[in-house]
Design an enzyme around this catalytic site. Sequence first.
Site, PDB file in Angstrom:
ATOM      1  N   GLU A  56      42.420  19.714 -47.164  1.00 33.26           N
ATOM      2  CA  GLU A  56      43.463  20.129 -46.824  1.00 33.26           C
ATOM      3  C   GLU A  56      44.100  20.276 -45.229  1.00 33.26           C
ATOM      4  O   GLU A  56      45.068  20.148 -45.227  1.00 33.26           O
ATOM      5  CB  GLU A  56      42.831  21.678 -47.189  1.00 33.26           C
ATOM      6  CG  GLU A  56      43.312  21.902 -49.138  1.00 33.26           C
ATOM      7  CD  GLU A  56      42.041  22.959 -49.317  1.00 33.26           C
ATOM      8  OE1 GLU A  56      40.362  22.606 -49.862  1.00 33.26           O
ATOM      9  OE2 GLU A  56      42.989  23.668 -50.052  1.00 33.26           O
ATOM     10  N   HIS A  65      45.872  27.846 -53.039  1.00 34.74           N
ATOM     11  CA  HIS A  65      45.116  25.775 -53.443  1.00 34.74           C
ATOM     12  C   HIS A  65      46.501  25.332 -52.538  1.00 34.74           C
ATOM     13  O   HIS A  65      45.829  24.069 -53.235  1.00 34.74           O
ATOM     14  CB  HIS A  65      44.130  25.605 -54.335  1.00 34.74           C
ATOM     15  CG  HIS A  65      42.831  26.450 -54.444  1.00 34.74           C
ATOM     16  ND1 HIS A  65      42.010  26.692 -55.403  1.00 34.74           N
ATOM     17  CD2 HIS A  65      41.564  25.971 -53.453  1.00 34.74           C
ATOM     18  CE1 HIS A  65      40.729  27.053 -55.191  1.00 34.74           C
ATOM     19  NE2 HIS A  65      40.389  26.497 -54.205  1.00 34.74           N
ATOM     20  N   ARG A  67      33.106  34.022 -58.955  1.00 36.26           N
ATOM     21  CA  ARG A  67      34.764  34.829 -58.865  1.00 36.26           C
ATOM     22  C   ARG A  67      35.199  34.754 -60.877  1.00 36.26           C
ATOM     23  O   ARG A  67      34.093  33.908 -61.010  1.00 36.26           O
ATOM     24  CB  ARG A  67      35.849  34.708 -58.048  1.00 36.26           C
ATOM     25  CG  ARG A  67      36.274  35.532 -56.639  1.00 36.26           C
ATOM     26  CD  ARG A  67      37.276  34.718 -57.049  1.00 36.26           C
ATOM     27  NE  ARG A  67      37.291  34.000 -55.318  1.00 36.26           N
ATOM     28  CZ  ARG A  67      37.637  32.631 -54.832  1.00 36.26           C
ATOM     29  NH1 ARG A  67      38.641  32.598 -55.093  1.00 36.26           N
ATOM     30  NH2 ARG A  67      37.456  32.784 -53.224  1.00 36.26           N
ATOM     31  N   ARG A  91      45.191  27.841 -41.159  1.00 38.08           N
ATOM     32  CA  ARG A  91      45.894  27.744 -42.583  1.00 38.08           C
ATOM     33  C   ARG A  91      45.610  29.193 -43.024  1.00 38.08           C
ATOM     34  O   ARG A  91      44.658  29.271 -42.560  1.00 38.08           O
ATOM     35  CB  ARG A  91      44.589  26.938 -43.392  1.00 38.08           C
ATOM     36  CG  ARG A  91      44.605  27.569 -44.380  1.00 38.08           C
ATOM     37  CD  ARG A  91      42.936  27.644 -45.474  1.00 38.08           C
ATOM     38  NE  ARG A  91      43.029  27.360 -46.582  1.00 38.08           N
ATOM     39  CZ  ARG A  91      41.994  28.114 -47.563  1.00 38.08           C
ATOM     40  NH1 ARG A  91      41.192  28.696 -46.584  1.00 38.08           N
ATOM     41  NH2 ARG A  91      42.248  28.413 -49.180  1.00 38.08           N
ATOM     42  N   ASN A 114      41.168  26.803 -39.342  1.00 37.20           N
ATOM     43  CA  ASN A 114      41.027  27.977 -40.926  1.00 37.20           C
ATOM     44  C   ASN A 114      40.429  29.280 -40.805  1.00 37.20           C
ATOM     45  O   ASN A 114      38.909  28.970 -40.308  1.00 37.20           O
ATOM     46  CB  ASN A 114      40.105  27.104 -41.812  1.00 37.20           C
ATOM     47  CG  ASN A 114      40.749  27.588 -43.031  1.00 37.20           C
ATOM     48  OD1 ASN A 114      40.691  28.709 -43.992  1.00 37.20           O
ATOM     49  ND2 ASN A 114      39.702  27.316 -44.312  1.00 37.20           N
TER      50      ASN A 114
END
Length: 396
Positions: A383, A179, A240, A90, A10
């Site tokens: 994940e 996601h 964020r 990923r 990733n």
Amino acid sequence: MSNKYVLVINSGSSSLKFAVIDSQTGEAALTGLGECFGLEDSRMSWKYQGNKQEVSIVGEENHHQLAVKKLVDIVNEYNLTNDVIAIGHRIVHGGEKFTKTVQIDQQVLKDIESVKELAPLHAPANVIGIKAALEAFPSLPQFAVFDTAFHQTMPPKAYTGAIDKKLYDEYAIRRYGFHGTSHYFVSREAAKMINKPVDECSFISVHLGNGASVCAIKDGKSVDTSMGFTPLAGLMMGTRCGDLDPGIIEFLINKGWSAEKVFDTLNKKSGFLGVSGLTSDARGVLEAMEEGHEGAKLAFQVFTYRVAKYIGSYMVALDNLDGIIFTGGIGENSLPIRSEILNYLKIFGYKENAQADADARFGEEGIITTEDSPVAMVIPTNEEFVIAQESVALMK
Ligand code: ADP
């Protein structure tokens, strides 16, 4: 070790997470993280059989490339090379091009590069990660698993922005959502928990981590999600802002702020950090709130209220609802945040089972509502496991 392991890579904008995962059980033999790439204290740490090690990443080359080289050394050092049968990457953005996992070849690599404009921070790092891994492990098949792919089933009414259609035609501006692997994984696990085929299940999946998003899932497919063209949209997150009146951007630019400063603030100085004035970390916010910190209290209130509003609005996207799923670092562990969100949902009949909610933490899954309530549950996400499974499935 038997040969059913996948090396999952990733590659983020300034980091590289990796794991060697059993594609059948999801158990990780090796996990590691390279971070602070581009900075002086660029480093890499990893854990193998309970032992943790760390090295600095220094040298003339790009830090991502150096990190992959180090990763090759680590895999060799532990004799894992013969047990790893594939590499799964990923990839953050697949644009409209990628609707599912693909095996990487030169054309796929070119197509991922062409999506660069949509994910300027992540796509170049993804490409460097793939190229370095192709060089380092030329005999292993490599796969690209996209964060956006699961959301490619959204209907036009969900992904179309209420803006001039030319912006979509010219620049592909629309909602993509992120996601995806997490929402995919937890919805499959939730279906198992309620003993129903996933393609007959509808869920609202709520992933609350440093990044946070909600996804409406109908018949096992994503039909709406809160992140948008970029991961800045939707819920309030660690740093964020989530949804925001775009008029604020014009206002700040008229005040003399550069576009860069505005977006640096919205991406890195907002969310939990901005509202609390303290920290981006939910745990830190909860602790400060306990001690009476006003900013932390407000951050908790804004966050939970906004999550509950999203859940309420996603009822509209579904005909029925088999469960609300909480996942991600906050969703899996934070009892006060889950309790507060469920409290807002009283109007829909939700009733928290306080004991069950307290039990479903730190890796434990479970239904957290009472028997006479609609279902809400906690499902720990994984994940990396999805990336490993998808890679091996394509090999077959
Ligand atoms: P990322 O999006 O980076 O993968 P995670 O899913 O690991 O992030 O979530 C990180 C968030 O989870 C942080 O805000 C952290 O404080 C929060 N978190 C982890 N454990 C707990 C806990 N026990 N209570 C409250 N929040 C927690």
